[in-house]
Motif scaffolding. Structure first.
Motif, PDB file in Angstrom:
ATOM      1  N   THR A 156      55.658  80.429  25.651  1.00 51.64           N
ATOM      2  CA  THR A 156      56.818  80.493  24.754  1.00 51.64           C
ATOM      3  C   THR A 156      56.407  79.972  23.389  1.00 51.64           C
ATOM      4  O   THR A 156      55.740  78.941  23.286  1.00 51.64           O
ATOM      5  N   GLU A 158      57.872  79.078  19.417  1.00 52.35           N
ATOM      6  CA  GLU A 158      59.065  78.821  18.611  1.00 52.35           C
ATOM      7  C   GLU A 158      58.699  78.911  17.135  1.00 52.35           C
ATOM      8  O   GLU A 158      57.764  78.250  16.677  1.00 52.35           O
ATOM      9  N   LYS A 160      59.908  78.562  13.108  1.00 50.07           N
ATOM     10  CA  LYS A 160      60.881  77.947  12.212  1.00 50.07           C
ATOM     11  C   LYS A 160      60.499  78.281  10.773  1.00 50.07           C
ATOM     12  O   LYS A 160      59.327  78.230  10.410  1.00 50.07           O
ATOM     13  N   GLN A 182      65.364  79.908  13.014  1.00 53.58           N
ATOM     14  CA  GLN A 182      64.588  79.498  14.184  1.00 53.58           C
ATOM     15  C   GLN A 182      64.637  80.611  15.226  1.00 53.58           C
ATOM     16  O   GLN A 182      65.670  81.229  15.442  1.00 53.58           O
ATOM     17  N   LEU A 183      63.522  80.862  15.871  1.00 49.05           N
ATOM     18  CA  LEU A 183      63.443  81.930  16.864  1.00 49.05           C
ATOM     19  C   LEU A 183      62.495  81.511  17.979  1.00 49.05           C
ATOM     20  O   LEU A 183      61.412  80.980  17.718  1.00 49.05           O
ATOM     21  N   THR A 184      62.900  81.729  19.219  1.00 49.60           N
ATOM     22  CA  THR A 184      62.064  81.421  20.378  1.00 49.60           C
ATOM     23  C   THR A 184      61.773  82.709  21.137  1.00 49.60           C
ATOM     24  O   THR A 184      62.696  83.461  21.450  1.00 49.60           O
ATOM     25  N   ARG A 185      60.521  82.969  21.444  1.00 51.02           N
ATOM     26  CA  ARG A 185      60.123  84.178  22.140  1.00 51.02           C
ATOM     27  C   ARG A 185      59.071  83.862  23.201  1.00 51.02           C
ATOM     28  O   ARG A 185      58.209  83.005  23.003  1.00 51.02           O
TER      29      ARG A 185
END
Length: 241
Positions: A156, A158, A160, A182-185
């Motif tokens: 994962t 993250e 920012k 912010q994005l989490t993939r």
């Protein structure tokens, strides 16, 4: 009696929409006796049919619960798509509170690159079955039953932005401001944050339905990007999906 449930999640838009032919199978649930000791149940699920997908996830959850109680129930999830679809399906299952540790995952590669399938030894070519022609699928099921199970790392990341930044995504070949900072993939195999990410971002804006045209795009855009000067900016972070 050994009971094995296969859930085939099909991304009909992956790899030039090759998955559509899988959805022509007349029954979304197929049962047959593989041997006197093994019974196979097959569920075919369209990832873009919300109601069908929810029903399948509920059924999947019940099967996993049985496996967790020690009943003679095995659960296999087959992802029909590319590398991105693998992450999509695993995250979707996890968000529904289903224990992925009790599921064996495999793949039918129909994406553009299919690196996940290649590194698992399944190659990069799609399985040819449709309608009533299910023998290729049944032969592959035998291979899945006899295949060696291995652990595979999922990661994962993250992202920012700076305080005045924003995140753009590619949707329908257009840049869309998500108004997020912010994005989490999740990802498997690899992630790119340099020139390779710039190439993928440019390809997503020009993606075609034909696999070979997409590969040609990667080659052409990659060649051009290698000789293009990078403009420094802190205004946005670009991602694609």
């Amino acid at each position: 009696m050994r009971k094995v449930s296969f859930f085939l999640f099909v991304n009909s838009k992956s790899g030039g929409e090759k998955g559509k032919r899988y959805l022509t199978v007349p029954k979304h649930r197929l049962d047959y006796q593989y041997s006197k000791d093994v019974n196979i149940t097959l569920y075919l699920v369209d990832l873009f049919d919300q109601e069908e997908k929810e029903r399948a996830l509920q059924r999947l959850g019940r099967c996993v619960e049985k496996a967790g109680r020690g009943e003679r129930q095995e659960v296999r999830v087959v992802v029909c798509g590319g590398d991105g679809t693998v992450i999509w399906v695993i995250e979707m299952i996890a968000k529904h509170g289903i224990d992925t540790a009790l599921i064996v995952f495999t793949i039918i590669p129909i994406g553009t690159g299919n690196d996940f399938a290649r590194c698992l030894g399944w190659g990069g070519s799609p399985l040819r079955f449709s309608g009533d022609r299910l023998e290729p699928l049944k032969m592959r099921i035998i291979e899945w039953l006899n295949g060696e199970e291995k652990y595979f790392d999922l990661w994962t990341v993250e992202l920012k932005t700076y305080e005045d930044g924003t995140i753009f995504q590619i949707r329908n070949k257009e840049e869309v401001d998500t108004k997020q900072q912010q994005l989490t993939r999740g990802f498997c195999n690899y992630i790119g944050v340099g020139t390779d990410a710039r190439i993928c971002y440019s390809v997503e804006k020009r993606r075609q339905r034909n696999k070979w045209l997409n590969l040609a795009l990667y080659g052409c855009i990659g060649f051009c990007k290698l000789f293009k000067r990078i403009r420094s900016t802190h205004e946005a972070v670009h991602v694609f999906r």
